[in-house]
Enzyme design. Structure first.
Site, mmCIF file in Angstrom:
data_model
loop_
_atom_site.group_PDB
_atom_site.id
_atom_site.type_symbol
_atom_site.label_atom_id
_atom_site.label_comp_id
_atom_site.label_asym_id
_atom_site.label_seq_id
_atom_site.Cartn_x
_atom_site.Cartn_y
_atom_site.Cartn_z
ATOM 1 N N GLY A 50 0.838 -1.192 0.000
ATOM 2 C CA GLY A 50 0.000 0.000 0.000
ATOM 3 C C GLY A 50 0.870 1.238 0.000
ATOM 4 C CD GLN A 55 3.245 5.909 2.653
ATOM 5 O OE1 GLN A 55 2.245 5.379 2.186
ATOM 6 N NE2 GLN A 55 4.237 5.225 3.196
ATOM 7 C CB CYS A 97 5.030 2.350 7.455
ATOM 8 S SG CYS A 97 4.596 3.847 6.574
ATOM 9 C CG LEU A 98 6.466 1.058 1.498
ATOM 10 C CD1 LEU A 98 5.887 1.313 0.102
ATOM 11 C CD2 LEU A 98 7.554 -0.001 1.452
ATOM 12 C CG HIS A 139 -0.852 1.466 7.236
ATOM 13 N ND1 HIS A 139 0.035 1.101 8.230
ATOM 14 C CD2 HIS A 139 -0.117 2.150 6.313
ATOM 15 C CE1 HIS A 139 1.247 1.568 7.919
ATOM 16 N NE2 HIS A 139 1.177 2.194 6.763
ATOM 17 C CD GLU A 140 -1.045 2.585 2.627
ATOM 18 O OE1 GLU A 140 -0.645 3.754 2.481
ATOM 19 O OE2 GLU A 140 -0.280 1.658 2.948
ATOM 20 C CG HIS A 143 0.248 6.979 5.291
ATOM 21 N ND1 HIS A 143 1.361 7.487 5.910
ATOM 22 C CD2 HIS A 143 0.466 5.649 5.178
ATOM 23 C CE1 HIS A 143 2.217 6.524 6.166
ATOM 24 N NE2 HIS A 143 1.697 5.385 5.733
#
Length: 175
Positions: A50, A55, A97-98, A139-140, A143
């Protein structure tokens, strides 16, 4: 040579990761399609499941998700997503997380959610998720509101994780 489609992923403590994203405006279809294609390429290259537009430094309410393996990719692009219902029962699973590479922690969230969003044609859609999909959707979407998975941890756990990340990133810079 790097792929021009790949976007740089912002890392904590970049302030943009804490900002609230703006809704995608009607009529920005071509730009959003191009951005979502680049976000998918970036997510696959990372690799991740995701990615939210903030991000990659784009302060728009746009999310890409793909829980499938490479051979069976099934990308989901959500424009202006919002959680419209969530279950009372909770589920705990490990998240990463990225924007916090290599950092993982157990996070407790509603077990099931219903999300309303627009697809790339501008059509209104809804998706219900449970398990990994539910966690990924939440989660996304977090963000888009400037919330990171570490915000669900105790202050002690969060600070330990963030210090570990800072130390690893500093060591990488020296290499």
């Amino acid at each position: 040579m790097t792929d021009p489609a790949i976007l740089p992923i912002l890392l904590v403590p970049d302030a943009r990761l804490r900002a609230k994203a703006k809704p995608v405006a009607a009529g920005s279809g071509d730009a959003v399609r191009a951005l979502s294609d680049r976000m998918l390429a970036t997510m696959y290259a990372a690799p991740g499941i995701g990615l939210a537009a903030p991000q990659v430094g784009e302060m728009l309410r746009l999310v890409v998700i793909d829980l499938q393996k490479e051979e069976a990719r099934d990308p989901l692009v959500l424009v202006n997503p919002e959680v419209v219902a969530e279950s009372d029962d909770l589920a705990t699973r490990e998240e990463g997380c990225l924007s916090l590479p290599g950092q993982y922690a157990e996070v407790t969230r509603p077990a099931r959610v219903k999300v309303r969003y627009l697809d790339l044609t501008g059509a209104k859609r809804e998706i219900e998720g449970e398990g990994l999909l539910s966690a990924c959707l939440q989660h996304e979407i977090d963000h888009l509101n400037g919330v990171l998975f570490v915000d669900y941890l105790s202050a002690l756990k969060r600070n330990m994780l963030l210090r570990k990340l800072a130390k690893e990133l500093k060591a990488k810079e020296r290499d």
